[in-house]
Motif scaffolding. Structure first.
Motif, PDB file in Angstrom:
ATOM      1  N   SER A  34     -19.434 -19.797   1.686  1.00  0.00           N
ATOM      2  CA  SER A  34     -18.022 -20.174   1.571  1.00  0.00           C
ATOM      3  C   SER A  34     -17.693 -21.127   2.706  1.00  0.00           C
ATOM      4  O   SER A  34     -18.501 -21.328   3.612  1.00  0.00           O
ATOM      5  CB  SER A  34     -17.120 -18.934   1.664  1.00  0.00           C
ATOM      6  N   ASN A  67     -11.816 -19.575  -1.381  1.00  0.00           N
ATOM      7  CA  ASN A  67     -13.203 -19.262  -1.024  1.00  0.00           C
ATOM      8  C   ASN A  67     -13.469 -19.539   0.450  1.00  0.00           C
ATOM      9  O   ASN A  67     -14.440 -20.202   0.813  1.00  0.00           O
ATOM     10  CB  ASN A  67     -14.190 -20.026  -1.913  1.00  0.00           C
ATOM     11  N   LYS A 134     -19.853 -25.490   3.589  1.00  0.00           N
ATOM     12  CA  LYS A 134     -21.028 -24.724   3.185  1.00  0.00           C
ATOM     13  C   LYS A 134     -22.327 -25.300   3.735  1.00  0.00           C
ATOM     14  O   LYS A 134     -23.354 -24.622   3.730  1.00  0.00           O
ATOM     15  CB  LYS A 134     -21.091 -24.630   1.667  1.00  0.00           C
TER      16      LYS A 134
END
Length: 164
Positions: A34, A67, A134
């Motif tokens: 995430s 996220n 990420k």
């Protein structure tokens, strides 16, 4: 000098207190799953720091929906952080940078914290926000000189939405 957008986020391992006692949080173990929002705060049990992390705790679903993993970091020991979280209903994971190594790695340490009020503690983190994508790259960096100022959470949410 603080790290800037486009820099690789320095890896670190910090202590946190989980439900079963002390645990280690290693940044690199969370990269790739995430976006990560690191929120550095100067000190536990202070007004602005409590307001910031309490407000985030109340609105954590907005970050979860983007996220994003949100963690708070201060130089306080993990037992003080746990007491603070319990007292103020802070639900964010709090990481203890007790030796200030992560604060130094991110380039955000005060040389002297609030010298006008005779608080000369060096190494205290400036209130800061970093978004790590990420791939482990810093996509947002905000470092505030005044401990009384709060990060721009509208801009933070916009960047997280862009990365989601």
């Amino acid at each position: 000098m603080a790290l800037s957008v486009g820099s690789t986020a320095p890896d670190f391992t910090l202590t946190t207190l989980g439900a079963n006692g002390p645990e280690l949080f290693k940044l690199s173990e969370h990269i790739g799953t995430s976006s990560i929002l690191l929120l550095f705060v100067p000190m536990a049990f202070t007004g602005v720091c409590s307001t910031e992390l309490c407000d985030l705790s109340k609105n954590i679903n907005a970050y979860n929906s983007l996220n994003a993993k949100v963690v708070g970091i201060s130089g306080d020991n993990p037992f003080a952080q746990k007491a603070w979280a319990e007292k103020e209903s802070i639900t964010l994971q709090l990481l203890s940078d007790y030796d200030h190594k992560v604060t130094e790695a991110y380039g955000i340490a005060y040389e002297s914290f609030l010298p006008a009020k005779n608080l000369i503690m060096g190494g205290v983190p400036k209130r800061s926000a970093f978004i790590i994508d990420k791939a482990g790259i810093i996509q947002y960096a905000e470092v505030l000189e005044s401990p009384g100022d709060l990060p721009d959470f509208t801009a933070i949410q916009a960047k997280l939405k862009e990365l989601a």
